[in-house]
Design a protein around this motif. Sequence first.
Motif, PDB file in Angstrom:
ATOM      1  N   ALA A 397       0.850  -1.192   0.000  1.00 32.85           N
ATOM      2  CA  ALA A 397       0.000   0.000   0.000  1.00 32.85           C
ATOM      3  C   ALA A 397       0.881   1.235   0.000  1.00 32.85           C
ATOM      4  CB  ALA A 397      -0.902  -0.005   1.226  1.00 32.85           C
ATOM      5  N   ARG A 399       0.849   5.384   0.638  1.00 34.15           N
ATOM      6  CA  ARG A 399       0.057   6.418   1.314  1.00 34.15           C
ATOM      7  C   ARG A 399      -0.227   7.558   0.368  1.00 34.15           C
ATOM      8  NH1 ARG A 399       1.923   6.034   7.210  1.00 34.15           N
ATOM      9  NH2 ARG A 399       0.796   4.102   7.604  1.00 34.15           N
ATOM     10  N   SER A 464      -7.243   7.787  -3.561  1.00 31.87           N
ATOM     11  CA  SER A 464      -7.040   6.638  -2.673  1.00 31.87           C
ATOM     12  C   SER A 464      -8.243   5.698  -2.754  1.00 31.87           C
ATOM     13  CB  SER A 464      -6.819   7.107  -1.235  1.00 31.87           C
ATOM     14  OG  SER A 464      -8.005   7.684  -0.735  1.00 31.87           O
ATOM     15  N   ASP A 465      -7.971   4.425  -2.581  1.00 32.21           N
ATOM     16  CA  ASP A 465      -9.009   3.381  -2.601  1.00 32.21           C
ATOM     17  C   ASP A 465      -8.360   2.157  -1.962  1.00 32.21           C
ATOM     18  OD1 ASP A 465     -10.734   1.238  -3.242  1.00 32.21           O
ATOM     19  OD2 ASP A 465     -11.398   2.240  -5.099  1.00 32.21           O
ATOM     20  N   ARG A 466      -8.809   1.801  -0.770  1.00 31.07           N
ATOM     21  CA  ARG A 466      -8.061   0.779  -0.027  1.00 31.07           C
ATOM     22  C   ARG A 466      -8.269  -0.642  -0.538  1.00 31.07           C
ATOM     23  NH1 ARG A 466     -11.633  -1.130   3.982  1.00 31.07           N
ATOM     24  NH2 ARG A 466      -9.952  -2.026   5.209  1.00 31.07           N
ATOM     25  N   THR A 467      -9.264  -0.827  -1.420  1.00 23.29           N
ATOM     26  CA  THR A 467      -9.477  -2.197  -1.903  1.00 23.29           C
ATOM     27  C   THR A 467      -9.221  -2.384  -3.400  1.00 23.29           C
ATOM     28  OG1 THR A 467     -11.829  -1.809  -2.250  1.00 23.29           O
ATOM     29  CG2 THR A 467     -11.174  -2.730  -0.107  1.00 23.29           C
ATOM     30  N   THR A 491      -3.746   4.317  -0.168  1.00 23.57           N
ATOM     31  CA  THR A 491      -4.632   4.471   0.988  1.00 23.57           C
ATOM     32  C   THR A 491      -4.489   5.863   1.594  1.00 23.57           C
ATOM     33  OG1 THR A 491      -2.923   3.693   2.503  1.00 23.57           O
ATOM     34  CG2 THR A 491      -4.417   2.029   1.614  1.00 23.57           C
ATOM     35  N   GLU A 492      -5.496   6.247   2.357  1.00 27.05           N
ATOM     36  CA  GLU A 492      -5.389   7.471   3.148  1.00 27.05           C
ATOM     37  C   GLU A 492      -4.293   7.238   4.198  1.00 27.05           C
ATOM     38  OE1 GLU A 492      -6.918  10.492   2.808  1.00 27.05           O
ATOM     39  OE2 GLU A 492      -7.499   9.592   0.909  1.00 27.05           O
ATOM     40  N   GLU A 495      -5.087   4.837   7.071  1.00 29.33           N
ATOM     41  CA  GLU A 495      -5.927   3.710   6.700  1.00 29.33           C
ATOM     42  C   GLU A 495      -5.101   2.450   6.500  1.00 29.33           C
ATOM     43  OE1 GLU A 495      -9.649   4.284   3.605  1.00 29.33           O
ATOM     44  OE2 GLU A 495      -7.612   4.323   2.856  1.00 29.33           O
ATOM     45  N   LYS A 496      -5.746   1.286   6.698  1.00 26.37           N
ATOM     46  CA  LYS A 496      -5.081   0.007   6.379  1.00 26.37           C
ATOM     47  C   LYS A 496      -5.622  -0.478   5.040  1.00 26.37           C
ATOM     48  CE  LYS A 496      -2.771  -1.739  10.066  1.00 26.37           C
ATOM     49  NZ  LYS A 496      -3.165  -0.907  11.227  1.00 26.37           N
ATOM     50  N   PRO A 497      -4.783  -1.107   4.230  1.00 29.37           N
ATOM     51  CA  PRO A 497      -5.308  -1.630   2.966  1.00 29.37           C
ATOM     52  C   PRO A 497      -6.330  -2.733   3.202  1.00 29.37           C
ATOM     53  CG  PRO A 497      -3.060  -2.370   3.330  1.00 29.37           C
ATOM     54  CD  PRO A 497      -3.360  -1.375   4.400  1.00 29.37           C
TER      55      PRO A 497
END
Length: 508
Positions: A397, A399, A464-467, A491-492, A495-497
């Motif tokens: 991920a 940042r 950002s888009d964690r998924t 990710t932000e 945030e965690k991925p």
Amino acid sequence: MKRRTLLKAGLGGVGAAALGAGGTYGWWFSSADIDTAGRVDFSSRLPIPPLAPARRDAKGRKVFELRAAPGEHRLRPGRPTATWGINGSYLGPTLRAARDETVLVHVRNGLREPTSLHWHGMHLPARMDGGPHQPVEPGRTWSPTWTIDQPAATLWYHPHPHGETARHVYRGLAGLFLLDDPKTKPSGPGDGALPHHYGIDDIPVIVQDKLLDDDNQLVESHPRLSEVGLLGDVICVNGTTGPYLPVTTERIRLRLLNASNARVYDFGFTDDRHFALVGTDGGLLPAPHRTTRIQLSPGERAEIVVALRPGERTVLRSFPPDLGMNFMSRRFTGGDDTLDILELRAARTLRPSPRLPDQLATAPALAARNASVDRKFGMAGFAINGKSMDMRRIDFAVRRGATEIWEVTATDETLHNFHVHDVQFQVLSVDGKRPPPELAGWKDTLHTRPGVPYRLALRFTDHSDRTMPYMYHCHVLYHEDQGLMGQFVVTEPDEKPGSAPEGHHHEP
Ligand code: C2O
Ligand code: CU
């Protein structure tokens, strides 16, 4: 794993045998290079892909309609070839949009199998990217929308279905996506200008190699000895073999796109004339670079401006590219090939062209000392850092807001290059040294010679888009299909991925 070992054993064995006993292997070696210098009959006028018509919707978005479907196309005289195309029988129209414009593209799949359309070089949200996580089922429409937020550039689009990209591109699914940027183009008195009349002095040159059988049909299987997949002996430009371009102005701009599966071209002219390299993947160079050659690996682009005198002719040729490999691998990777591409025919009188600007764009300056992360990528076989592509595995991920340094090295003796989705990168160094002029601008695809470390700087400002991941991979399409690819999310900062969406894998 098995395939990789076989390939290695295959070529290593051949090398040893050719060096030792010769015989059959020696014959394979000596017949594996191609030379079409002076032997191409330039008798077809170069077709120019049409500009895609667009309408404005109620929200002010620029709306394009694309449909992929099978067709029949006259790649060369004789029987037409069964192909695929977008809004036509082969290749697709040129999309064009300006910075700050919002586009909406309806992508319809008229094929009998899933495909996708990826906007190569585009900075956009991962869900709009058209990678392997955005398959379009047969008969369905996918409608991504995003706002153009990058400098003027020659981008392109092509399918990216997991494991099937080589076949889909080879059959003809690809096109250009030109970006304009009113803010950065040279303007004002004395500034000069680049040729910019599409199809007149600003010419798309989409170069692809094909293998055609006696019936003019595409050969899709590749020889056992090839470690890079298919290398063709017939060159198509904009879907036509033996093309010539009538030139009517003193200078023309050629937008070269290497849309081939595996072939590397080292473009120049048969009379070794100089030209100005003005742009690369992500936009214009800081200043024109006067040269006689520009080498492009699959997926890379270059914009060159060449001057002609009234009545003269010259031929754009691909000279043997410098692949940085041993003689055996080089021979079977097209490294000894000479290929005539396109004849330029100047009219008896030429309309004046504006002089070339001295300055074109601001140089990328992603300060390395602000970089927060250092990552290393080793490419070998069909894997990056020993891992093959898994649609459900997110490799790392990034940042949002970060500037990162990525060091990329191809560690085996074959051809690889490195392409990253979402961002254009700056090449900081090549083997510890300052990059050459052709790597001074924004890049999204880079030829990585064996054993040479390339340090890149990338900045991830937004989206950002964690998924939903973006891809990074080798753009030799056979390698990419075999798994030489990885995925990252943006990710932000806090945030965690997440985990990637279920993979969609089409088995042929
Ligand atoms: Cu042109 Cu991920 O590709
Ligand atoms: Cu590769």
